[in-house]
Write a protein that holds these residues in place. Structure first.
Motif, PDB file in Angstrom:
ATOM      1  N   GLU A  71      45.922  38.766  43.640  1.00  0.00           N
ATOM      2  CA  GLU A  71      45.558  38.600  45.042  1.00  0.00           C
ATOM      3  C   GLU A  71      44.470  37.532  45.154  1.00  0.00           C
ATOM      4  O   GLU A  71      43.536  37.505  44.348  1.00  0.00           O
ATOM      5  N   PRO A  72      44.601  36.639  46.121  1.00  0.00           N
ATOM      6  CA  PRO A  72      43.589  35.579  46.263  1.00  0.00           C
ATOM      7  C   PRO A  72      42.230  36.129  46.642  1.00  0.00           C
ATOM      8  O   PRO A  72      42.121  37.114  47.379  1.00  0.00           O
ATOM      9  N   ILE A  73      41.196  35.491  46.127  1.00  0.00           N
ATOM     10  CA  ILE A  73      39.814  35.858  46.443  1.00  0.00           C
ATOM     11  C   ILE A  73      39.227  34.759  47.328  1.00  0.00           C
ATOM     12  O   ILE A  73      39.323  33.570  47.008  1.00  0.00           O
ATOM     13  N   ALA A  74      38.641  35.145  48.445  1.00  0.00           N
ATOM     14  CA  ALA A  74      38.098  34.172  49.400  1.00  0.00           C
ATOM     15  C   ALA A  74      37.194  33.161  48.688  1.00  0.00           C
ATOM     16  O   ALA A  74      36.455  33.524  47.788  1.00  0.00           O
ATOM     17  N   PRO A  75      37.317  31.875  49.055  1.00  0.00           N
ATOM     18  CA  PRO A  75      38.032  31.364  50.229  1.00  0.00           C
ATOM     19  C   PRO A  75      39.513  31.065  49.992  1.00  0.00           C
ATOM     20  O   PRO A  75      40.176  30.516  50.877  1.00  0.00           O
ATOM     21  N   TRP A  76      40.046  31.400  48.824  1.00  0.00           N
ATOM     22  CA  TRP A  76      41.440  31.109  48.533  1.00  0.00           C
ATOM     23  C   TRP A  76      42.369  31.975  49.383  1.00  0.00           C
ATOM     24  O   TRP A  76      42.072  33.144  49.662  1.00  0.00           O
ATOM     25  N   ARG A  77      43.505  31.380  49.760  1.00  0.00           N
ATOM     26  CA  ARG A  77      44.524  32.077  50.546  1.00  0.00           C
ATOM     27  C   ARG A  77      45.891  31.686  50.009  1.00  0.00           C
ATOM     28  O   ARG A  77      46.044  30.641  49.362  1.00  0.00           O
ATOM     29  N   LYS A  78      46.892  32.508  50.290  1.00  0.00           N
ATOM     30  CA  LYS A  78      48.255  32.160  49.896  1.00  0.00           C
ATOM     31  C   LYS A  78      48.761  31.032  50.793  1.00  0.00           C
ATOM     32  O   LYS A  78      48.619  31.087  52.011  1.00  0.00           O
ATOM     33  N   LEU A  79      49.368  30.031  50.175  1.00  0.00           N
ATOM     34  CA  LEU A  79      49.882  28.911  50.962  1.00  0.00           C
ATOM     35  C   LEU A  79      51.064  29.345  51.828  1.00  0.00           C
ATOM     36  O   LEU A  79      51.393  28.691  52.817  1.00  0.00           O
TER      37      LEU A  79
END
Length: 257
Positions: free
Chosen positions: A29-37
């Motif tokens: 699961e992405p960890i902020a600030p990363w997000r799924k494209l």
């Protein structure tokens, strides 16, 4: 000693900002600030609408105009070109340096965090890069390779088509959007050649694998006399200028021969 995956990441990232990427564990699961494209391709998420609005404001600001004076479809096309270029470039870089992933990542596999004014941050699954580094990938030395064409097709029919489908909802012609893809592929190859001339042959061969895909075959032409690439559509950015009198891109169909 540098691990093969890290070494390959560094080599690709050295080609330029659109090739730079981080890595993450597949399925995490992405960890902020990363997000799924993949959020971009889901209309209900509002992420794409937000990005198009930001691009619209930036284009309008460049001409000293309010955002509503820039056509929404123009901003959507420009946003799409940036998104596709960012997804395609590192994968083409992997192909030029080594091999093309036989199973390209999906938009759900990719991570990003948004930003304007340059290449946004992108992260690839570590397993994708590891597969390329250890040989579980497709060589692109032959532009007529059936397996290479299959890998290129998987990329174009997977995450790239998802972006085309998403942006088409903004009343942008699919002819324009696939022209954007062709332009992004050619631009990535040109970027590799500029940054690392020794990679010219594998970069152009990998790009040709993509450009020969049925979806891109009619989206561009290549002058047999000088190898110059020209798309058969326009990304519409010239229309963002006052009176739609802006400059066109160097590979645009509107460029005078």
């Amino acid at each position: 000693m540098t691990e093969p995956t890290t070494a390959l990441q560094e080599q690709v990232s050295a080609l330029g900002p659109f090739f730079t990427f981080e890595t993450h564990a597949a399925g995490s699961e992405p960890i902020a600030p990363w997000r799924k494209l993949s959020e971009v391709a889901r209309v209900e998420s509002g992420v794409l609408a937000e990005r198009v609005a930001s691009v619209r404001a930036a284009l309008a600001g460049g001409g000293g105009r309010p955002a509503e004076e820039v056509e929404l479809r123009v901003a959507a096309s420009v946003a799409h070109l940036g998104l596709v270029a960012r997804v395609v470039s590192p994968l083409l870089g992997l192909a030029a340096l080594h091999r093309l992933p036989s199973r390209p990542p999906t938009l759900d596999d990719l991570r990003w965090h948004s930003g304007l004014g340059g290449a946004f941050a992108l992260s690839l699954p570590r397993e994708t890069v590891a597969a390329v580094a250890t040989g579980d990938a497709v060589a692109t030395g032959d532009a007529g390779s059936v397996t290479g064409a299959g890998a290129a097709g998987a990329l174009l029919e997977g995450p790239v088509r998802d972006l085309v489908d998403a942006v088409a909802a903004f009343s942008v012609s699919r002819r324009i959007l696939w022209g954007n893809v062709a332009s992004a592929v050619n631009g990535a190859a040109a970027g590799i050649v500029s940054a690392a001339p020794a990679l010219a042959r594998p970069a152009r061969t990998a790009a040709l694998l993509m450009l020969r895909h049925p979806q891109l075959r009619d989206a561009h032409t290549v002058d047999p006399r000088n190898g110059r690439f020209r798309r058969r559509s326009c990304c519409l950015i010239y229309r963002a200028a006052p009176d739609a009198a802006g400059a066109v891109c160097g590979d645009c169909v509107l460029v005078r021969r």
